[in-house]
Design a protein around this motif. Structure first.
Motif, PDB file in Angstrom:
ATOM      1  N   ALA A 169      39.792  41.750  41.222  1.00 57.00           N
ATOM      2  CA  ALA A 169      40.011  42.386  39.967  1.00 57.00           C
ATOM      3  C   ALA A 169      39.428  43.578  39.497  1.00 57.00           C
ATOM      4  CB  ALA A 169      39.695  40.856  39.118  1.00 57.00           C
TER       5      ALA A 169
ATOM      6  N   TYR B 225      41.404  36.545  32.427  1.00 60.41           N
ATOM      7  CA  TYR B 225      42.149  36.430  33.748  1.00 60.41           C
ATOM      8  C   TYR B 225      41.179  35.568  34.856  1.00 60.41           C
ATOM      9  CZ  TYR B 225      44.474  37.256  38.367  1.00 60.41           C
ATOM     10  OH  TYR B 225      44.633  37.063  39.695  1.00 60.41           O
ATOM     11  N   VAL B 226      40.123  36.251  34.958  1.00 61.38           N
ATOM     12  CA  VAL B 226      39.177  35.615  36.112  1.00 61.38           C
ATOM     13  C   VAL B 226      38.654  34.407  35.720  1.00 61.38           C
ATOM     14  CG1 VAL B 226      37.007  36.082  37.399  1.00 61.38           C
ATOM     15  CG2 VAL B 226      38.635  37.985  36.920  1.00 61.38           C
TER      16      VAL B 226
ATOM     17  N   SER C 168      38.383  43.664  30.813  1.00 57.55           N
ATOM     18  CA  SER C 168      39.605  43.672  30.317  1.00 57.55           C
ATOM     19  C   SER C 168      40.103  42.538  31.417  1.00 57.55           C
ATOM     20  CB  SER C 168      40.653  44.553  30.775  1.00 57.55           C
ATOM     21  OG  SER C 168      40.404  45.150  32.185  1.00 57.55           O
ATOM     22  N   GLN C 169      39.592  42.254  32.485  1.00 58.56           N
ATOM     23  CA  GLN C 169      39.788  41.072  33.305  1.00 58.56           C
ATOM     24  C   GLN C 169      39.178  39.711  33.085  1.00 58.56           C
ATOM     25  OE1 GLN C 169      42.027  41.507  36.124  1.00 58.56           O
ATOM     26  NE2 GLN C 169      42.621  43.469  34.982  1.00 58.56           N
TER      27      GLN C 169
ATOM     28  N   VAL D 124      33.110  41.882  36.794  1.00 57.52           N
ATOM     29  CA  VAL D 124      34.277  42.155  36.785  1.00 57.52           C
ATOM     30  C   VAL D 124      34.547  43.291  35.519  1.00 57.52           C
ATOM     31  CG1 VAL D 124      35.342  40.152  37.711  1.00 57.52           C
ATOM     32  CG2 VAL D 124      35.028  40.113  35.151  1.00 57.52           C
TER      33      VAL D 124
END
Lengths: 342, 479
Positions: free
Chosen positions: B422, B364-365, B360-361, B357
């Motif tokens: 994502a 979140y992931v 920046s993700q 991913v």
């Protein structure tokens, strides 16, 4: 970063400079050599895999290209690759499009990797070496853990054309270091000590380093407003000077070396001598030669790109037919394609 | 695990001729280079993705490129599927055979052919292991950069097939960035040479296509790879955080600031506990997440880079910073990390995901991964290459409990879809194989896959090369 393929390279570089980022592969600009004008586009850069001096450590354009969107010969809009560095999801179609010179598909969007601009840089110059000694010196430098990011040899015939003649007299073997300033200082010291036995060593500052490597990248000595045949030859680093020595016995050539000696830019006096060139490339371990510039008459009669062995040519033709069954993307394979226009 | 992933149905025409095929192959190979007895075939029935297994028709273990070519020529003439196999360390089932297939194993192609320091290249047969290359040049101050965790066993041929990465590819790139040339045998036995010691080659970038093609475009018999001068020194440093999110944002900021260490590896608490129990690497046990950041160069360079990284880590609430004090300690830190999969295997069965991913993700992931796994009543350990966003959630389950196994597979699929949604991809380095084949349509449109399959067919028009892998079975072009 993702950009539409027609975005001018200059716009991209301006945007990146503001964030202190760069294209690590240093796209070259052959407009001065070809005597062309116009705007280089980012799509053209990737379509020609146009890569400069840092290529031998940071990879070529194809190594920075993460994903593409393109239109194939059937008019289908296709995406390949992605936005992330590591990706083995399916066939890597972005690679085969990079360097395909618009011959397979029409690139519409490219996503590529950026690297931070190094804090500082320096160039170590060793003066007075012949081509063979220079090759040995460059191999020594690259065997050390000092992370040389540019290694070129500028024989006496071209040396005066760089930096407005400010390089020290005698042939110049130049090695670039980049990184954090504390680190560049330490590495420069190590490199100078290790190379002192080869010849007189001097150092040039970051500003002149930028100029020098831009001039090497853009083949500055041969931006001579002529159409004398200009070849770009890619061989094993130790084979470059052997190739030139062999050619010199047969014809008039002038040359300088990048990529530790493996990228040779050479200008012929009159004829392109394609047969001779390709014969010697094979003899010295293989590689390939592209006729970047010549008179229209010579271009019309010379195979500009390296001919491929039969099995690979047949495979390439099959691949072409899978992207472009009707053959609507016509490759003229002209040197103009090298200027970075899709 | 339930047999949800289908293999292509075996060709009756091949199975019926089994004895003839075995006898013909025996004529093409030296004595001891063909395995056809049931017991001898067992080791080849699966790879490191142990959830599926199939006994192949026969296994050929050629000793020369010419023998590889002879076997392929024979198989293509009779339409016999071929499954190339390196060391069988694939985590995506890339080397799992099908029952009508001839496996072509590379284990006897294990010679280093040429080491050329002036040009910084090594030319090796495809069955040479990844670590063998680095070991052969180590005393002279060089190494081969891609370093998958399985490097002790995995072959360079397999690495090319899967475009393998490893912890240190953040700085040095993956296989495709370090490969200069191959000698490859096409489906019909034609031998082609691509590239060599020059940095780039003429024509289309066929090397780039072959790298990561999972044994579907041909069989690589020899490879020329780049060697790199070893750094003066390397120092892994441990950074402990009280939450995975903090560690994740710290990684994003390090890279965002333009600092590229050699490696940034991430472990969450379950992974730390598993690895520490196995390797006794001195990992901090009072943190929720751990980053292993490795810097290299001279002492002055390492100090300078570490100072910048420490400053960033402090802004993200780092609770422990531990520098390795000796080469032994550094080796232990890496031993712990590289044995993560093996150590996990000691406490539970697991499936390992490989989605990548954008940085920046990451936070979140990671959070969503935890939620997915918890919802399905499973446990997860996260241990992965954070610097390039290549995640490896290990979903722990019991292989003997069909319901548990089904839940694990469901969790895996959801996590991979999460990665794609994502902005990432299904697989960063393990390959699609059989495992992620049916998720390809989540990442690609039909038209994208059709283009890939068309290019594949330019290499192997009969679809005999590792045919059950990578592309969904539905919607393939007629062979």
């Amino acid at each position: 970063m993702t950009a539409k393929a027609g975005t001018p390279l200059a716009d991209i570089q301006d945007a990146l400079a503001q964030k202190r980022q760069m294209l690590a592969f240093e796209p070259l600009d052959l407009r001065p050599v070809l005597g062309t004008t116009g705007n280089t586009t980012i799509g053209g850069v990737f379509a020609t895999n146009a890569s400069g001096p840092r290529r031998f450590v940071a990879g070529a354009a194809r190594d920075s290209l993460l994903g593409v969107r393109f239109v194939n010969g059937n008019g289908e809009i296709i995406k390949a690759g992605g936005r992330v560095m590591k990706n083995v999801t399916g066939l890597d179609l972005a690679k085969v499009l990079s360097g395909s010179r618009g011959n397979l598909a029409f690139l519409t969007e490219v996503t590529f990797r950026l690297l931070p601009v190094p804090e500082t840089s320096a160039t170590i110059v060793i003066s007075g070496l012949d081509d063979a000694q220079a090759t040995a010196a460059m191999a020594t430098a690259l065997s050390m853990s000092v992370e040389v990011s540019g290694a070129a040899h500028l024989p006496e015939t071209v040396r005066g054309r760089f930096l407005g003649g400010a390089l020290p007299p005698e042939p110049a073997t130049v090695l670039r270091l980049e990184g954090l300033s504390a680190s560049v200082t330490v590495r420069a010291e190590k490199l100078r000590a290790a190379l002192a036995s080869f010849g007189a060593v001097s150092t040039i500052d970051p500003e002149a380093t930028d100029t020098l490597w831009r001039e090497i990248r853009d083949v500055y000595p041969y931006a001579d407003q002529t159409l004398r045949p200009l070849w770009r030859v890619s061989v094993a680093p130790t084979a470059g000077h052997q190739l030139i020595a062999a050619l010199r016995l047969e014809t008039g050539v002038d040359a300088f070396y990048d990529w530790q000696g493996g990228l040779v830019w050479l200008r012929m006096e009159a004829d392109a001598e394609a047969g001779l060139m390709r014969h010697f490339i094979k003899a010295f371990g293989g590689g390939h030669a592209t006729l970047v510039r010549a008179t229209p008459a010579l271009l019309a009669t010379t195979p500009v790109l390296e001919p491929q062995p039969e099995a690979i040519a047949a495979l390439s033709a099959r691949i072409k037919s899978k992207f472009d069954p009707a053959g609507i993307f016509v490759s003229h394979a002209t040197p103009r394609g090298m200027a970075g226009r899709p | 695990m339930p047999d949800k992933i289908a293999f292509l149905p075996p060709k009756k025409s091949v199975l019926d001729r089994r004895d003839i095929i075995v006898s013909d192959l025996a004529d093409l190979l030296p004595k001891g280079c063909l395995v056809s007895e049931p017991r001898g075939l067992v080791p080849f029935e699966t790879d490191a993705f142990i959830a599926y297994r199939n006994v192949p028709l026969a296994v050929a273990l050629p000793e020369t490129t010419a023998q590889v070519a002879a076997v392929l020529k024979y198989c293509s003439r009779y339409g016999i599927p071929v499954v190339p196999r390196g060391a069988g360390t694939s985590l995506s089932g890339g080397a799992i055979p099908q029952s009508d297939a001839v496996v072509i194993g590379l284990s006897k192609l294990s010679r280093i052919l040429d080491i050329d320091y002036a040009n910084r290249t090594a030319t090796v047969q495809a069955g040479v292991t990844n670590l063998n290359i680095s070991e052969a040049v180590s005393a002279d101050g060089y190494f081969y950069a891609p370093d998958p965790s399985s490097q002790l066993a995995c072959t360079i041929g397999g690495n090319i097939g899967m475009n393998s990465g490893g912890a240190h590819c953040l700085k040095y790139g993956v296989t495709t960035n370090n490969l200069l040339g191959v000698k490859m045998v096409m489906f019909d036995g034609t031998i082609i040479d691509l590239g060599g010691k020059a940095l780039d080659s003429a024509g289309y970038d066929l090397l780039g296509l072959i790298c990561g093609s999972e044994g579907q475009l041909g069989i690589v018999a020899e490879a020329t790879v780049r060697l790199i001068a070893k750094p003066e020194g390397a120092r892994p440093v441990l950074f402990g955080f009280q939450s995975s999110e903090e560690a994740g944002t710290c990684v994003a900021e390090i890279i965002g600031m333009g600092i590229i260490p050699v490696a940034i590896e991430f472990m969450d608490r379950p992974a730390i506990e598993i690895c520490e129990a196995f390797a006794h690497a001195g990992y901090p046990m009072d943190v929720e997440a751990l980053l292993i950041v490795e810097v290299e160069g001279s002492e002055a360079e390492m100090d300078a880079m570490l100072a910048s990284i420490i400053a960033i880590a402090r802004r993200h609430g780092v609770s422990t910073i531990k520098e390795s004090q000796s080469a032994t300690e550094a080796a232990l830190i890496w031993k712990g990390r590289k044995s993560a999969f093996g150590a996990t295997g000691r406490i539970a069965d697991y499936i390992c995901m490989d989605g990548t991913v954008p940085l920046s993700q990451l936070p979140y992931v990671l959070k969503k991964t935890g939620e997915i796994v918890a919802r399905l009543g499973l446990r997860v350990a996260n241990v992965f290459h954070a610097g390039d966003g290549n995640m490896h959630p290990l979903i722990l389950y019991n292989i003997n409990d069909p319901e548990d196994a089904a839940r694990a597979e469901e969790a895996g699929n959801e996590i991979l879809k999460l990665c794609v949604d994502a902005g990432g991809c299904l697989t960063g380095e393990h390959g699609v194989g059989i495992e992620k084949r049916d998720l390809m349509l989540h990442q690609f449109a039909k038209v994208d896959l059709d283009q890939q399959m068309a290019v594949r067919a330019a290499f192997d028009p009969q679809w005999i090369m590792n045919p059950s892998k990578v592309f969904p079975l539905e919607g393939r072009p007629a062979a």
